[in-house]
Design a protein around this motif. Structure first.
Motif, short mmCIF file in Angstrom:
data_model
loop_
_atom_site.label_atom_id
_atom_site.label_comp_id
_atom_site.label_asym_id
_atom_site.label_seq_id
_atom_site.Cartn_x
_atom_site.Cartn_y
_atom_site.Cartn_z
N LEU A 1 37.94 43.74 62.44
CA LEU A 1 38.88 43.22 61.45
C LEU A 1 38.31 43.41 60.05
CD1 LEU A 1 41.45 41.52 60.69
CD2 LEU A 1 39.95 39.51 60.84
N ILE A 2 39.13 43.95 59.15
CA ILE A 2 38.76 44.04 57.74
C ILE A 2 39.72 43.16 56.94
CG2 ILE A 2 38.52 45.51 55.71
CD1 ILE A 2 37.79 47.81 57.46
N ILE A 3 39.16 42.25 56.17
CA ILE A 3 39.94 41.44 55.24
C ILE A 3 39.97 42.21 53.93
CG2 ILE A 3 40.15 39.22 54.07
CD1 ILE A 3 38.26 38.09 56.29
N THR A 4 41.13 42.63 53.50
CA THR A 4 41.24 43.41 52.26
C THR A 4 41.76 42.50 51.15
OG1 THR A 4 43.45 44.19 52.90
CG2 THR A 4 41.58 45.60 53.45
N LEU A 5 41.03 42.48 50.04
CA LEU A 5 41.33 41.58 48.93
C LEU A 5 41.63 42.39 47.68
CD1 LEU A 5 38.44 39.03 49.63
CD2 LEU A 5 40.84 38.87 50.36
N HIS A 6 42.90 42.39 47.29
CA HIS A 6 43.32 43.20 46.15
C HIS A 6 42.80 42.63 44.83
CE1 HIS A 6 46.45 40.43 44.59
NE2 HIS A 6 46.67 40.12 45.86
N GLY A 7 42.77 43.48 43.83
CA GLY A 7 42.34 43.06 42.50
C GLY A 7 43.51 42.67 41.63
N HIS A 8 43.26 42.63 40.31
CA HIS A 8 44.32 42.29 39.36
C HIS A 8 45.32 43.43 39.31
CE1 HIS A 8 41.85 38.92 38.18
NE2 HIS A 8 42.84 38.50 37.44
N SER A 9 46.45 43.19 39.93
CA SER A 9 47.51 44.18 40.05
C SER A 9 48.83 43.43 40.10
CB SER A 9 47.30 45.00 41.35
OG SER A 9 47.40 44.15 42.48
N THR A 10 49.85 44.08 40.57
CA THR A 10 51.14 43.38 40.70
C THR A 10 51.26 42.67 42.04
OG1 THR A 10 52.15 45.43 41.49
CG2 THR A 10 52.34 44.94 39.12
N GLY A 11 50.28 42.85 42.93
CA GLY A 11 50.31 42.13 44.19
C GLY A 11 49.72 42.90 45.35
N VAL A 12 49.78 42.27 46.51
CA VAL A 12 49.16 42.83 47.72
C VAL A 12 49.82 44.12 48.16
CG1 VAL A 12 50.58 41.56 49.38
CG2 VAL A 12 48.22 42.18 49.98
N HIS A 13 51.06 44.36 47.75
CA HIS A 13 51.76 45.58 48.17
C HIS A 13 51.01 46.84 47.73
CE1 HIS A 13 53.44 44.38 44.25
NE2 HIS A 13 53.49 45.67 44.01
N THR A 14 50.27 46.78 46.61
CA THR A 14 49.51 47.96 46.17
C THR A 14 48.39 48.25 47.17
OG1 THR A 14 48.08 46.60 44.74
CG2 THR A 14 50.02 47.60 43.74
N ILE B 1 33.65 41.29 61.79
CA ILE B 1 34.62 41.00 60.72
C ILE B 1 34.02 41.43 59.39
CG2 ILE B 1 35.91 39.20 59.52
CD1 ILE B 1 35.90 37.61 62.15
N ALA B 2 34.79 42.18 58.63
CA ALA B 2 34.32 42.68 57.34
C ALA B 2 35.27 42.25 56.22
CB ALA B 2 34.21 44.21 57.36
N VAL B 3 34.76 42.27 55.01
CA VAL B 3 35.56 42.02 53.81
C VAL B 3 35.41 43.21 52.88
CG1 VAL B 3 35.64 40.68 51.67
CG2 VAL B 3 35.51 39.51 53.84
N LEU B 4 36.53 43.68 52.35
CA LEU B 4 36.55 44.72 51.32
C LEU B 4 37.34 44.17 50.15
CD1 LEU B 4 36.21 47.53 50.09
CD2 LEU B 4 38.11 48.31 51.53
N GLY B 5 36.65 43.92 49.04
CA GLY B 5 37.30 43.35 47.86
C GLY B 5 37.10 44.21 46.64
N TYR B 6 38.19 44.37 45.89
CA TYR B 6 38.17 45.21 44.69
C TYR B 6 38.44 44.35 43.46
CZ TYR B 6 39.94 48.56 41.25
OH TYR B 6 40.16 49.27 40.10
N SER B 7 37.60 44.47 42.43
CA SER B 7 37.76 43.76 41.17
C SER B 7 37.86 42.25 41.42
CB SER B 7 38.98 44.32 40.42
OG SER B 7 39.05 43.81 39.11
N GLY B 8 38.97 41.62 41.04
CA GLY B 8 39.10 40.18 41.28
C GLY B 8 39.00 39.84 42.75
N GLY B 9 39.47 40.74 43.61
CA GLY B 9 39.31 40.55 45.05
C GLY B 9 37.86 40.64 45.47
N GLY B 10 37.08 41.42 44.74
CA GLY B 10 35.64 41.50 45.00
C GLY B 10 34.95 40.19 44.69
#
Length: 202
Positions: free
Chosen positions: A7-20, A114-123
């Motif tokens: 399982l990878i938990i993907t955490l989006h950054g400052h964008s318009t939302g998780v859809h990106t 279980i892994a986490v991948l976070g970008y920018s604010g999600g990081g």
């Protein structure tokens, strides 16, 4: 498949939302974010055979944002009034979602992988999450690691990055150390204007 998948938990950054993160274009600005920043990593992980938990952070998309982006500052100040932080609430959200996934789908996912991948604010969320939750075995943080002095203490940043008084006790390096001995991968850009590479190396 009968075998359990990582399982990878993907955490989006400052964008318009998780859809990106899912590679979905909802607003005109999304296409350039997906193409130029390669922020569709949830979609890529699914194609590679991983199970993915992708959730929308408070203040983004359907949780308070719009086509212009997030409403972080307003929510961050409201959280502070209540003695909390928006960052802490977002970490709590991910932990609660992970509790649900493990409890409801534990027979389908490899709970030891279980892994986490976070970008920018999600990081930033991913860093604090992994420091606090030992179920996370691998953490990949992209474009969000530097010292407080070089980054959020040196230039304007979103209010969701701040935890009152934390710099009296910790810097990002110490928070990252709490992830050890579990795996941590930090990816930083040489020309990142808000999380300077010098601070990342330090």
């Amino acid at each position: 498949k009968s075998e359990r998948t990582p399982l990878i938990i993907t955490l989006h950054g400052h964008s318009t939302g998780v859809h990106t993160c899912l590679g979905r274009i909802k607003y005109p600005v999304d296409s350039s974010a997906i193409e130029n920043q390669e922020c569709d990593f949830a979609k890529r992980a699914i194609k590679m055979g991983y199970s993915v938990l992708a959730l929308e952070h408070r203040g983004f998309g359907e949780r308070g944002g719009d086509e212009k982006g997030s409403k972080c500052s307003e929510l961050a100040f409201r959280s502070m009034m209540l003695g909390r932080t928006l960052l802490g609430e977002r970490v709590w959200d991910v932990k609660a979602a992970l509790d649900t996934v493990v409890g409801s789908f534990g027979d389908l996912i490899d709970t030891d992988n279980i892994a986490v991948l976070g970008y920018s604010g999600g990081g930033t969320i991913g860093t604090y999450l992994s420091a606090l939750d030992e179920r996370i075995k691998t953490t990949v943080i992209v474009s969000s690691i530097s010292t407080f002095k070089a980054s959020i203490g040196a230039m304007p940043h979103c209010a969701c990055n701040y935890v009152p008084s934390i710099a009296k006790y910790f810097d990002m390096g110490e928070i990252c150390q709490l992830i050890a001995p579990r795996r941590l991968i930090v990816i930083s850009g040489e020309d990142d204007p808000i999380f300077p590479i010098s601070g990342a190396k330090e």
